[in-house]
Scaffold this active site. Structure first.
Site, PDB file in Angstrom:
ATOM      1  N   ASP A   1     -27.446  13.017 -32.750  1.00 24.87           N
ATOM      2  CA  ASP A   1     -28.044  14.293 -32.371  1.00 24.87           C
ATOM      3  C   ASP A   1     -29.371  14.450 -33.117  1.00 24.87           C
ATOM      4  O   ASP A   1     -29.429  14.299 -34.350  1.00 24.87           O
ATOM      5  CB  ASP A   1     -27.113  15.459 -32.726  1.00 24.87           C
TER       6      ASP A   1
ATOM      7  N   ASN B   1     -39.764  21.396 -29.347  1.00 27.31           N
ATOM      8  CA  ASN B   1     -40.110  22.033 -28.070  1.00 27.31           C
ATOM      9  C   ASN B   1     -40.964  23.285 -28.290  1.00 27.31           C
ATOM     10  O   ASN B   1     -41.900  23.551 -27.531  1.00 27.31           O
ATOM     11  CB  ASN B   1     -38.844  22.410 -27.313  1.00 27.31           C
TER      12      ASN B   1
ATOM     13  N   GLU C   1     -30.108  16.743 -26.426  1.00 30.60           N
ATOM     14  CA  GLU C   1     -30.740  15.798 -27.358  1.00 30.60           C
ATOM     15  C   GLU C   1     -29.709  14.896 -28.029  1.00 30.60           C
ATOM     16  O   GLU C   1     -29.962  14.367 -29.110  1.00 30.60           O
ATOM     17  CB  GLU C   1     -31.529  16.571 -28.424  1.00 30.60           C
TER      18      GLU C   1
END
Length: 573
Positions: free
Chosen positions: A439, A447, A482
């Site tokens: 992860d 982002n 992710e």
């Protein structure tokens, strides 16, 4: 089957030793009796030659009525005349067979077999007091002698064929051989023809050859046409069944493997090529090459439209059929072996475009006929549909199993793979299965800082980096968002932990290049990211697939994320 040179030279040696001397002795002791009847003898010979070219198929074996005519010829003109007529008609049989260069040994072999059969049956006839002096009709004595003649001919034929089969192929003789039964039946069918022809010749002369020959030739021709139509119907039925099997295959490799394995059972062929056509590039690429129903490796440079046999078929969209090398030699592009004679090339057309081709080749002349080209056209249509279906299925499977952004496997695929691996564990095929869950740390901040497109760039670059590290060691998939997952069969827990640590460092120590969507000029920037990972291994950490994923996820969050991120943690039960 390839015959050794030693055996071939032995056959030629026996023929040279036996045939010329035997023929001279036959003419010396049993001279032909046709003085004043030369045209009659030629008429018998002509009938034998015509019948030699129209065999009747009995139980898939060719049978000619030549033996019946040769019996009448023997009774009228003697042994020497019968031997010469049989040898000459044998040449016409060879013309129908189209023997190949490696099979030239069959010429002396069959010549010798026919000579011995004629000689032995003739000597048996004479040994029992037979002659060529007949009254107005055949008496009981001559009928008996004819039966002896025919029986010796049949027995000698069976013995000689058994000896040649053993010599050439080490095939042992057995009385249970079905071909022996059919040879006997054929002999019984042919014997009356010879007797009737001889009696009629005794009564009305040369016109009897026409009266007997015309219906026999007509019958042989009708039976030949019937056999061809029956064979075509059989092949069409096989083609339909074959096409149904092809269209059931869902993978291109399976389609091509089935086509290669079955095609030689429907259309006799020694070698074959399957070409794929790239219309955009205007090139023809070899997709598969096979010999005797088995795929083989063969390297051929891409071919061009309009050049060679394949190029002409591509350009015209029409099949090509060649019966001998001289017909296609001017189109040779160097891909066909020099011993090939017959070639049949069929286009596979989809939406009025030639998308592929199938080429069958043979070392025999006139190996393929027009009806076989028709059957191949049907089979190639099935093949085209099957390949297109397989490609659509492959694309659909890829879309359902792959992440559209990273092109990695997705969650659905990894679930199925986990089921397979746990089955292997249960069957003791593998000892253990390790799973690494990855992860990206603080991915939302990436982002927020550079935009979602930049986040996608990082996901794609990370997928490429992970793929280059994992390779064939395991199965890599995007688990969602992710998160990534790596499935590692036969990798112990400690080894999986070390592997995960190597991956963690590979991510943390090399920054990722992104283009900021929040910047007016979309400037390129280097971003350093880290990842937290959890490792779990079955069967020590989990008894089923979901437990393995759940425990790796727990290790990642409690042992790596909550411990400060950028760490690898093992599941501790």
């Amino acid at each position: 089957m390839v015959i050794s040179n030693r055996k071939i030279w032995t056959i030629w040696g026996l023929w040279a030793l036996i045939f010329p001397l035997g023929l001279w002795l036959t003419f010396h002791y049993f001279p032909p009796q046709f003085i004043g009847k030369e045209w009659h003898l030629l008429a018998f010979l002509a009938l034998m030659c015509v019948l030699s070219m129209m065999p009747i198929m009995i139980n898939k074996d060719p049978v000619t009525v030549v033996q019946g005519v040769s019996l009448a010829l023997f009774l009228e003109f003697g042994l020497a005349a019968e031997i010469m007529a049989t040898q000459i008609s044998f040449i016409f049989i060879l013309l129908m067979v189209h023997i190949r260069r490696p099979e030239v040994y069959r010429i002396p072999l069959n010549s010798l077999l026919f000579f011995i059969m004629s000689l032995m049956s003739g000597l048996a006839y004479y040994s029992f007091g037979g002659d060529h002096q007949f009254g107005s009709t055949l008496d009981g004595k001559h009928i008996f002698l004819i039966m002896v003649y025919q029986l010796v001919y049949f027995v000698t034929n069976s013995i000689m064929l058994s000896i040649s089969d053993y010599f050439l192929h080490n095939k042992k003789f057995t009385f249970k051989d079905e071909s022996l039964l059919w040879d006997g039946i054929a002999t019984l069918l042919i014997l009356p023809i010879g007797i009737i022809l001889f009696i009629l010749y005794q009564q009305i002369g040369i016109i009897s050859i026409v009266l007997i020959g015309v219906p026999i030739i007509s019958l042989a021709w009708i039976l030949k046409l019937y056999n061809q139509s029956k064979q075509i119907n059989t092949h069409l039925k096989s083609a339909g069944e074959f096409g149904h099997q092809l269209t059931q295959k869902l993978h291109i490799d399976g389609v091509l493997e089935l086509f290669i394995n079955r095609i030689s059972t429907i259309v006799e062929t020694e070698q074959g090529y399957i070409f794929d056509i790239y219309n955009a590039e205007k090139e023809i690429h070899l997709l598969r090459y096979f010999e005797n129903g088995v795929a083989k490796e063969k390297n051929i440079e891409p071919l061009r439209n309009g050049l060679g046999i394949t190029g002409e078929v591509w350009q015209t969209g029409k099949a090509l059929l060649f019966h001998s090398r001289k017909e296609w030699k001017h189109l040779d592009m160097g891909i066909i072996e020099p011993n090939i004679e017959s070639i049949m090339t069929i286009p596979i057309v989809r939406d009025k475009l030639v998308v592929a081709e199938v080429m069958l080749v043979s070392t025999k002349k006139r190996a393929y006929e027009n009806h076989q080209m028709m059957i191949m056209d049907i089979l190639c249509s099935y093949l085209g549909v099957a390949i297109e279906n397989a490609r659509h299925h492959s694309l659909a499977m890829q879309q359902s199993e792959r992440c559209p952004l990273t092109n990695l496997y997705n969650y659905r695929y990894i679930e199925r793979e986990l089921q397979v691996q746990f089955t292997n564990l249960a069957n003791h095929i593998t000892k253990n299965v390790s799973l690494i869950l990855i992860d990206i740390d603080r991915f939302k901040a990436v982002n927020d800082s550079f935009g979602h497109q930049s986040g996608n760039e990082i996901l794609c670059q990370l997928a490429e980096r992970l793929n280059s590290i994992v390779g064939k060691t395991g199965t890599l998939a995007r688990y969602g968002g992710e998160e990534f997952v790596i499935l590692l069969p036969n990798l112990a827990k400690e080894e999986a932990f070390k592997f995960a640590e190597f991956i963690r460092l590979s991510i943390a120590n090399k920054p990722f290049a992104v283009h900021s969507d929040l910047d007016e000029h979309r400037s390129k920037q280097l971003v350093t990211i880290t990842a937290s990972m959890g490792v779990a291994t079955a069967p020590i950490d989990a008894d089923d697939e979901q437990a393995l994923i759940r425990h790796a996820d727990r290790a990642m969050y409690t042992g790596a994320k909550q411990a400060g991120r950028n760490k690898v943690a093992q599941y501790v039960g």
